[in-house]
Write an enzyme that holds these catalytic residues in place. Structure first.
Site, PDB file in Angstrom:
ATOM      1  CB  ILE A 151      -0.997  -0.036   1.189  1.00  0.00           C
ATOM      2  CG1 ILE A 151      -1.951   1.162   1.132  1.00  0.00           C
ATOM      3  CG2 ILE A 151      -0.297  -0.170   2.519  1.00  0.00           C
ATOM      4  CD1 ILE A 151      -3.147   1.035   2.065  1.00  0.00           C
ATOM      5  CD  GLU A 152       4.902   1.704  -2.543  1.00  0.00           C
ATOM      6  OE1 GLU A 152       5.544   2.737  -2.838  1.00  0.00           O
ATOM      7  OE2 GLU A 152       5.240   0.571  -2.936  1.00  0.00           O
ATOM      8  CB  ALA A 153       0.874   6.409  -4.212  1.00  0.00           C
TER       9      ALA A 153
END
Length: 328
Positions: A151-153
């Site tokens: 999970i990023e950005a």
């Protein structure tokens, strides 16, 4: 993890601007049981990306290094709430052939769902139930023992999508007894930023029962990469202790490191000596996961493209061999 990791430059700049908030208070919820030595394929499974550069043959890597397991990147949205490799390759295509080859050689895989770039299921799916359904399609397609949510950005930064992912993981865990879940996310040298702290606190509130929280300690302004990685991981351990009420041992077992071999996107350097120090720390403290991005880059350059080498003086598979010695 992004498709090319270069996109994390933006992520790193944003993370550097964030300041740490207060550590979430421990809730009354009973702590989840620690994973059993982060059973394979979670503990030691370096990232391999079939959609990038010149992916190595898994059988060759397994034979040369002793590695058994791989984390395969990346499952994205095909434009709807439906999973596909890179958002384009079907679940029964070339990536299934890779999984079959790994298993034929005595190993196993964990898919990485998300990453920095592309259309993320956690944002496209409209609710936790439909997102859990997308995760279930991947689990059923391969008979999985574990999944990794990278999970990023905006998926990481937005509380709505963050909650959707955590709630979907809870649903998925309840529907698949024994399934191990990993959440992989960016970090600061000082540990989880306020967004990461919020995510871990929220997971405790809803009982998401995540098995391993894995930080990505690179592109984060590191100078001494081994020491800075250990500093970040110690902060994560303390956060898990205070949030879930774990002992030191249980907190370490729920924590993980996902480094990057060679030159990072921001000019940091993780050489073999630094990576070995990280591995020794992970072994000594019983971390739940120790991995890196990526096997594709774990080769000498010899004029090759940066998606196929780490940019430092090395022999083929130096970093993969170090991971192969870690069992959680």
């Amino acid at each position: 993890m992004s498709k090319v990791r270069k996109s994390l430059l933006t992520c790193a700049a944003a993370a550097a601007a964030l300041t740490l908030g207060a550590v979430p208070a421990m809730s009354a919820q009973a702590p989840a049981a620690a994973p059993e030595a982060a059973a394979a394929p979670v503990a030691a499974s370096p990232y391999l990306y079939n959609g990038w550069g010149s992916p190595p043959a898994v059988g060759e890597v397994m034979s040369a290094t002793g590695i058994k397991d791989f984390t395969l990147a990346f499952i994205l949205s095909d434009g709807t709430c439906n999973p596909a490799w890179d958002g384009t390759r079907p679940l029964d295509g070339q990536d299934k052939a890779t999984i079959d080859e790994v298993r034929a050689n005595g190993g196993d895989v964990v898919p990485s769902i998300g990453g920095y770039s592309g259309s993320k299921l956690g944002e496209v799916c409209q609710d936790a139930q439909s997102l859990a359904g997308a995760y279930q399609k991947v689990i059923d397609a391969y008979g999985l023992k574990a999944i990794d949510i990278d999970i990023e950005a905006s998926e990481f930064d937005n509380p709505t999508s963050q909650d959707r992912v955590l709630e979907a993981l809870k649903i998925t865990k309840e529907a698949n007894p024994g399934l191990l879940t990993v959440v992989t996310f960016p970090t600061l040298v000082s540990g989880p930023n306020d967004v990461g702290q919020r995510m871990i606190s929220r997971a405790n509130e809803i009982g998401a029962n995540v098995d391993v929280w894995t930080q990505m300690p690179f592109n984060f302004g590191g100078s001494d990469m081994a020491a800075d990685t250990i500093t970040a991981t110690e902060a994560l351990k303390e956060l898990l202790k205070s949030t879930f009420g774990y002992s030191d041992a249980d907190a370490y077992a729920h924590a993980g490191i996902s480094s990057m071999n060679g030159n990072t996107d921001t000019g940091e350097v993780v050489d073999q000596a630094a990576f070995q120090q990280m591995a020794d720390y992970a072994k000594q403290n019983g971390l739940g996961r120790f991995t890196f991005w990526s096997v594709n880059r774990d080769r000498p350059c010899d004029g090759g493209a940066p998606d196929s080498c780490g940019g430092i003086d090395q022999q083929p598979w130096d970093f993969t061999k170090i991971v192969a010695g870690f069992q959680g």
